[in-house]
Write a protein that holds these residues in place. Structure first.
Motif, PDB file in Angstrom:
ATOM      1  N   SER A  83      41.762  38.639  27.898  1.00 61.24           N
ATOM      2  CA  SER A  83      43.118  39.158  27.597  1.00 61.24           C
ATOM      3  C   SER A  83      43.969  38.162  28.363  1.00 61.24           C
ATOM      4  O   SER A  83      45.385  38.175  28.205  1.00 61.24           O
ATOM      5  N   PHE A  84      43.502  37.368  29.208  1.00 57.58           N
ATOM      6  CA  PHE A  84      44.348  36.729  30.434  1.00 57.58           C
ATOM      7  C   PHE A  84      44.072  35.134  30.123  1.00 57.58           C
ATOM      8  O   PHE A  84      43.844  34.342  30.810  1.00 57.58           O
ATOM      9  N   GLN A  85      44.194  34.704  28.877  1.00 63.59           N
ATOM     10  CA  GLN A  85      43.857  33.380  28.582  1.00 63.59           C
ATOM     11  C   GLN A  85      44.883  32.440  28.966  1.00 63.59           C
ATOM     12  O   GLN A  85      46.062  32.752  29.262  1.00 63.59           O
ATOM     13  N   GLY A  86      44.667  31.308  29.472  1.00 66.08           N
ATOM     14  CA  GLY A  86      45.466  30.264  30.132  1.00 66.08           C
ATOM     15  C   GLY A  86      45.661  30.527  31.714  1.00 66.08           C
ATOM     16  O   GLY A  86      46.022  29.865  32.518  1.00 66.08           O
ATOM     17  N   VAL A  87      44.666  31.871  32.184  1.00 63.32           N
ATOM     18  CA  VAL A  87      44.813  31.959  33.706  1.00 63.32           C
ATOM     19  C   VAL A  87      43.405  31.653  34.423  1.00 63.32           C
ATOM     20  O   VAL A  87      42.492  32.172  33.701  1.00 63.32           O
ATOM     21  N   GLU A  88      43.481  30.664  35.120  1.00 63.53           N
ATOM     22  CA  GLU A  88      42.263  30.020  35.568  1.00 63.53           C
ATOM     23  C   GLU A  88      41.460  31.215  36.454  1.00 63.53           C
ATOM     24  O   GLU A  88      40.296  31.284  36.219  1.00 63.53           O
ATOM     25  N   GLU A  89      42.370  31.801  37.609  1.00 65.88           N
ATOM     26  CA  GLU A  89      41.675  32.556  38.415  1.00 65.88           C
ATOM     27  C   GLU A  89      42.418  33.913  38.579  1.00 65.88           C
ATOM     28  O   GLU A  89      43.689  33.852  38.673  1.00 65.88           O
ATOM     29  N   ILE A  90      41.706  34.973  38.190  1.00 67.05           N
ATOM     30  CA  ILE A  90      42.427  36.317  38.161  1.00 67.05           C
ATOM     31  C   ILE A  90      41.971  37.051  39.502  1.00 67.05           C
ATOM     32  O   ILE A  90      40.932  37.028  39.764  1.00 67.05           O
ATOM     33  N   LYS A  91      43.025  37.474  40.301  1.00 65.89           N
ATOM     34  CA  LYS A  91      42.524  37.962  41.764  1.00 65.89           C
ATOM     35  C   LYS A  91      43.272  39.423  41.735  1.00 65.89           C
ATOM     36  O   LYS A  91      44.311  39.402  41.179  1.00 65.89           O
ATOM     37  N   PRO A  92      42.924  40.369  42.451  1.00 63.14           N
ATOM     38  CA  PRO A  92      43.633  41.577  42.717  1.00 63.14           C
ATOM     39  C   PRO A  92      45.132  41.097  43.369  1.00 63.14           C
ATOM     40  O   PRO A  92      45.215  40.437  44.244  1.00 63.14           O
ATOM     41  N   GLY A  93      46.036  41.836  43.087  1.00 67.94           N
ATOM     42  CA  GLY A  93      47.549  41.451  43.689  1.00 67.94           C
ATOM     43  C   GLY A  93      48.311  40.694  42.690  1.00 67.94           C
ATOM     44  O   GLY A  93      49.512  40.653  42.885  1.00 67.94           O
ATOM     45  N   MET A  94      47.797  40.129  41.696  1.00 66.49           N
ATOM     46  CA  MET A  94      48.467  39.116  40.714  1.00 66.49           C
ATOM     47  C   MET A  94      49.347  40.150  39.858  1.00 66.49           C
ATOM     48  O   MET A  94      48.773  41.260  39.589  1.00 66.49           O
ATOM     49  N   GLN A  95      50.391  39.604  39.620  1.00 66.30           N
ATOM     50  CA  GLN A  95      51.172  40.327  38.489  1.00 66.30           C
ATOM     51  C   GLN A  95      51.762  39.605  37.354  1.00 66.30           C
ATOM     52  O   GLN A  95      51.759  38.202  37.420  1.00 66.30           O
ATOM     53  N   PHE A  96      51.548  40.372  36.268  1.00 69.68           N
ATOM     54  CA  PHE A  96      51.827  39.803  34.916  1.00 69.68           C
ATOM     55  C   PHE A  96      52.796  40.658  34.361  1.00 69.68           C
ATOM     56  O   PHE A  96      52.724  41.657  34.238  1.00 69.68           O
ATOM     57  N   GLN A  97      53.710  39.997  33.363  1.00 72.55           N
ATOM     58  CA  GLN A  97      54.460  40.660  32.655  1.00 72.55           C
ATOM     59  C   GLN A  97      54.140  40.732  31.478  1.00 72.55           C
ATOM     60  O   GLN A  97      53.591  40.021  30.601  1.00 72.55           O
ATOM     61  N   ALA A  98      54.133  42.046  30.624  1.00 75.82           N
ATOM     62  CA  ALA A  98      53.582  42.392  29.466  1.00 75.82           C
ATOM     63  C   ALA A  98      54.765  43.312  28.918  1.00 75.82           C
ATOM     64  O   ALA A  98      55.251  43.932  29.532  1.00 75.82           O
ATOM     65  N   THR A  99      54.561  43.452  27.588  1.00 82.10           N
ATOM     66  CA  THR A  99      55.662  44.218  26.829  1.00 82.10           C
ATOM     67  C   THR A  99      54.558  45.465  26.145  1.00 82.10           C
ATOM     68  O   THR A  99      53.798  45.293  25.468  1.00 82.10           O
ATOM     69  N   ILE A 100      55.082  46.868  26.726  1.00 87.05           N
ATOM     70  CA  ILE A 100      54.341  47.648  26.307  1.00 87.05           C
ATOM     71  C   ILE A 100      55.340  48.654  25.558  1.00 87.05           C
ATOM     72  O   ILE A 100      56.343  49.019  26.146  1.00 87.05           O
ATOM     73  N   GLU A 101      54.862  49.064  24.276  1.00 92.94           N
ATOM     74  CA  GLU A 101      55.709  49.878  23.640  1.00 92.94           C
ATOM     75  C   GLU A 101      57.388  49.360  23.644  1.00 92.94           C
ATOM     76  O   GLU A 101      58.532  50.258  23.809  1.00 92.94           O
TER      77      GLU A 101
END
Ligand code: ZN
Length: 160
Positions: A83-101
């Motif tokens: 689900s995190f295409q294009g993100v090289e390294e995913i670490k705790p604390g990172m924040q992403f914007q998503a559209t939910i409902e």
């Protein structure tokens, strides 16, 4: 003039959490301008400011229910790494914007285990009691345009 619905209110504020840590302050910036009664600020703070006048100081502690909500376990999800295409390294604390409902949400990564990424869509301040030190610096009537849009215009607000 006192703070009541449809007034543009300017405040200087300092926000601290339960531990006394300063989370946000308007110090060194222009005061925050908002329209009373339009949900521009959290409900508990709007309620505390109702009836205040220019120059008034107040300190108010607001429970989570009247601030950014209680922490909702249902807003925690485990997503596949794909689900995190294009993100090289995913670490705790990172924040992403998503559209939910249809609403923009900030997702915070709380755990990474192999291909399973745990994200939390609670507001970062959900579950926190917040203390605001506030000074009312100005109060004026909102314009018709401002009321129609539900936010402040001009140098202290939206410019459009
Ligand atoms: Zn507008």
């Amino acid at each position: 003039m006192s703070v009541s619905n449809n007034k543009v209110v300017h405040i200087h504020y300092k926000l601290t959490n339960d531990k006394g840590e300063v989370l946000d302050t308007s110090e060194g910036r222009a005061p925050l301008a908002y329209i009373q009664g339009k949900g521009n600020i959290i409900p508990g703070l709007e309620k505390a400011l109702e009836g205040k006048e220019k120059g008034d100081d107040l300190t108010v502690t607001i429970p989570p229910e009247e601030a950014y909500g209680v922490h909702d376990e249902r807003l925690i999800q485990v997503l596949p790494r794909s689900s995190f295409q294009g993100v090289e390294e995913i670490k705790p604390g990172m924040q992403f914007q998503a559209t939910i409902e249809g609403h923009p949400q900030i997702l915070t990564v709380t755990k990474v285990e192999g291909d399973e990424i745990t994200v939390d869509a609670n507001h970062p301040l959900a579950g926190e009691s917040l203390t605001f030190d506030v000074t009312v610096t100005d109060i004026r009537d909102a314009t018709e345009d401002e009321l129609a849009h539900g936010h402040v215009h001009g140098p202290e607000g939206h410019s459009h």
